[in-house]
Design a protein around this motif. Structure first.
Motif, PDB file in Angstrom:
ATOM      1  N   ARG A 315      70.476  74.410  75.870  1.00 35.20           N
ATOM      2  CA  ARG A 315      70.573  72.965  75.669  1.00 35.20           C
ATOM      3  C   ARG A 315      71.842  72.558  74.890  1.00 35.20           C
ATOM      4  NH1 ARG A 315      72.238  69.545  73.562  1.00 35.20           N
ATOM      5  NH2 ARG A 315      71.364  67.748  72.481  1.00 35.20           N
ATOM      6  N   HIS A 364      68.776  63.304  73.893  1.00 39.21           N
ATOM      7  CA  HIS A 364      67.680  63.183  72.933  1.00 39.21           C
ATOM      8  C   HIS A 364      66.823  62.007  73.437  1.00 39.21           C
ATOM      9  CE1 HIS A 364      70.707  65.409  70.635  1.00 39.21           C
ATOM     10  NE2 HIS A 364      71.507  64.381  70.743  1.00 39.21           N
ATOM     11  N   ASN A 369      68.631  58.328  73.789  1.00 40.07           N
ATOM     12  CA  ASN A 369      70.039  58.742  73.693  1.00 40.07           C
ATOM     13  C   ASN A 369      70.381  59.732  74.803  1.00 40.07           C
ATOM     14  OD1 ASN A 369      71.908  60.432  70.959  1.00 40.07           O
ATOM     15  ND2 ASN A 369      72.636  59.527  72.836  1.00 40.07           N
ATOM     16  N   HIS A 371      73.480  61.932  76.762  1.00 39.06           N
ATOM     17  CA  HIS A 371      74.857  62.414  76.763  1.00 39.06           C
ATOM     18  C   HIS A 371      75.288  62.613  78.210  1.00 39.06           C
ATOM     19  CE1 HIS A 371      75.290  62.820  72.494  1.00 39.06           C
ATOM     20  NE2 HIS A 371      74.266  63.644  72.387  1.00 39.06           N
ATOM     21  N   GLU A 406      75.452  57.998  68.652  1.00 41.05           N
ATOM     22  CA  GLU A 406      75.538  58.740  67.397  1.00 41.05           C
ATOM     23  C   GLU A 406      76.941  59.175  67.001  1.00 41.05           C
ATOM     24  OE1 GLU A 406      72.779  62.052  67.767  1.00 41.05           O
ATOM     25  OE2 GLU A 406      73.969  62.990  69.320  1.00 41.05           O
ATOM     26  N   HIS A 407      77.912  59.173  67.869  1.00 43.49           N
ATOM     27  CA  HIS A 407      79.216  59.735  67.507  1.00 43.49           C
ATOM     28  C   HIS A 407      80.148  58.733  66.839  1.00 43.49           C
ATOM     29  CE1 HIS A 407      78.548  63.020  70.785  1.00 43.49           C
ATOM     30  NE2 HIS A 407      77.849  63.233  69.701  1.00 43.49           N
TER      31      HIS A 407
HETATM   32 ZN    ZN Z   1      73.674  64.527  70.541  1.00 43.29          ZN
END
Ligand code: ZN
Ligand code: FAD
Length: 452
Positions: A315, A364, A369, A371, A406-407
């Motif tokens: 993951r 997530h 969330n 990606h 989150e980044h």
């Molecule tokens: Zn992440």
């Protein structure tokens, strides 16, 4: 100005020219290329304050640097700025067992702080793949998320107190350990996620939690996204203490598994989910029920920590990062129930525009969330990478989501901030920035364009 800085910080605290390490050029997004005028390395809060007082007087921009693991270009300097590294301002000052809180200096590496908490019998509830390099100050400045947000929240949710040096050198100290403190505006949350644009974080109080009880980890194969949503619903209802629910779309799972020396599912399923929850009979009951209902097709239950590590390695996808050096990792959020609809549209739009690109999805899911991992054939030039952003963030806007879950925004997402924030919100943010940093010396050009 450099002479004044050298006098205030000593020779080890003010590096110039060839003494500035290459690593000061860029964070982990590899998007920065310039060396700063100087690299400041203050070793105390008063040195941070002295450095800012001098830079403020001279009107020279200051770029705070933590562990340089950020993915938005937020810590990249330009040649007219000085970089201010917090690395020498490190160490855990206190662990308050009764108050369940840690007082820690901003330059402390996350893993070091985690280790100190564990030695004292506590969990420091912030964790992510970059733990060996990222710093507590950087985690707060980016309001970092990570692997256990579902259970423990984002960094700001674990922040009890903070100390910040403002642009003019003023030190704001509020190292509160109490959970309750309703005395006016809560300045902590202004600095959490401010990406070095409002102040330099020097110390913080982080909430500690009890060490987790033993966990069970499973990797489940699922037939479709409706099943992923159903499993999430069941897991939330039946597994108190659920600490991870990570989904991988088949493109991501298949490629990551292909690169690893072991096989978990011979036929990569349409969706794979890592579930982690306390070791309790409810875990097996849930998996049995899900299997009977056809929500899952198959499940591997980790029999050892090593088994669990193999699921997580797949993951975390380091093998993908290594195999595709030009990989772009986009980080978005939108309504959980629409994540697969988004992924299908996004994949189709990207592949129609960029033939032969790698596009894959993981996320997530319990935090809405997702990606998006993209690698263009031949790596892609800056204009093409900007076009990838335009395609993905255009869709995010249509879906009413966030271009950065989150980044952070840094420099790489700055042009797209208006996709996720209204004009009224942006002008309120800029008013706060202008009040706390009227000369605009703190990390100018990050989050939003530098004011003229
Ligand atoms: Zn992440
Ligand atoms: P830096 O990259 O040095 O700086 C980040 C920003 O914060 C910059 O704008 C900088 O100016 C500012 N800053 C740094 N220190 C201070 C300070 N003391 N005061 C004021 N401003 C400061 N992020 C997640 O959210 N979740 C993840 O799961 C995650 N996983 C990752 C995995 C890997 C392998 C990598 C490389 C990165 C990952 N990240 C993740 C991104 C990154 O690790 C986080 O953003 C982290 O919080 C950055 O910390 P840093 O100390 O490296 O900050």
């Amino acid at each position: 100005m450099l002479e004044e800085l050298r006098a205030a910080l000593g020779p080890a605290g003010c590096l110039t020219g060839a003494d500035i390490p290459e690593a000061a050029r860029s964070d982990a997004s590899r998007s920065g290329h310039a060396l700063p005028l100087a690299l400041l390395r203050p070793a105390s809060v008063s040195e941070v304050s002295a450095a800012l007082t001098i830079c403020h007087r001279h009107g020279v921009p200051v770029v705070p640097q933590g562990g340089m693991t950020g993915l938005a270009g937020g810590a990249n300097p330009d040649p007219a700025s000085v970089a201010l590294s917090l690395s020498r301002l490190s160490g855990v000052e206190e662990i308050d067992a009764e108050g369940m809180a840690m007082v820690v200096r901003a330059g402390t590496v996350l893993e070091t702080a985690q280790g100190a908490a564990e030695e004292a019998g506590f969990l420091l509830p912030i964790d992510m793949g970059a733990r060996g390099s990222c710093q507590i100050g950087g985690n707060i400045a980016t309001n970092a998320g990570g692997l256990r947000v579902l259970r423990d929240g984002m960094t700001r949710d674990n922040l009890l107190g903070i100390e910040v040096v403002l642009a003019d050198g003023t030190v704001l100290t509020r190292l509160t350990k109490e959970v309750k403190n309703n005395t006016g505006y809560d300045l902590r949350h202004l600095f959490a996620g401010s990406e070095g644009t409002l102040g330099v974080i020097t110390r913080a109080v982080i909430r500690l939690r009890p060490l987790p009880t033993p966990r069970r980890t499973a990797l489940a194969a699922l037939p479709d996204f409706a099943a992923v949503l159903r499993l999430l619903h069941l897991a939330r209802a039946q597994l108190p203490g659920l600490s991870a629910f990570e989904a991988m779309w088949d493109d991501y799972f298949a490629f990551s598994q292909y690169l690893l020396p072991y096989t978990l599912f011979t036929d990569p399923p349409p969706f794979a989910v890592i579930l982690e929850a306390p070791d309790d009979p409810a875990f097996d009951t849930l998996l049995e029920q899900a299997l009977e209902e056809g929500v899952i097709l198959d499940a591997l239950i980790a029999q050892s920590l090593n088994d669990a590590r193999r699921f997580w390695t797949l993951r975390e996808g380091e093998a993908i990062d290594a195999a595709l050096p030009g990989l772009i990792n986009l980080d978005i959020s939108l309504a959980t129930r629409r994540l697969d609809e988004f992924a299908c549209r996004c994949r189709a739009d990207l592949l129609a525009r960029f033939h032969g690109a790698h596009v894959s999805f993981f996320g997530h899911i319990a935090d809405s969330n997702l990606h998006v991992a993209v690698c263009l054939a031949g790596g892609g030039d800056a204009a093409e990478i900007h076009e990838v952003d335009a395609v993905v963030y255009g869709l995010v806007r249509e879906f009413g989501g966030s271009i950065s879950a989150e980044h952070g925004v840094g420099i790489l997402k700055r042009d797209w901030l208006g996709h996720s924030r209204s004009a009224a919100e942006l002008s309120a943010m800029q008013a706060i920035k202008a009040t706390l940093d009227p000369k605009g010396i703190l990390n100018p050009g990050k989050v939003f364009a530098a004011s003229a």
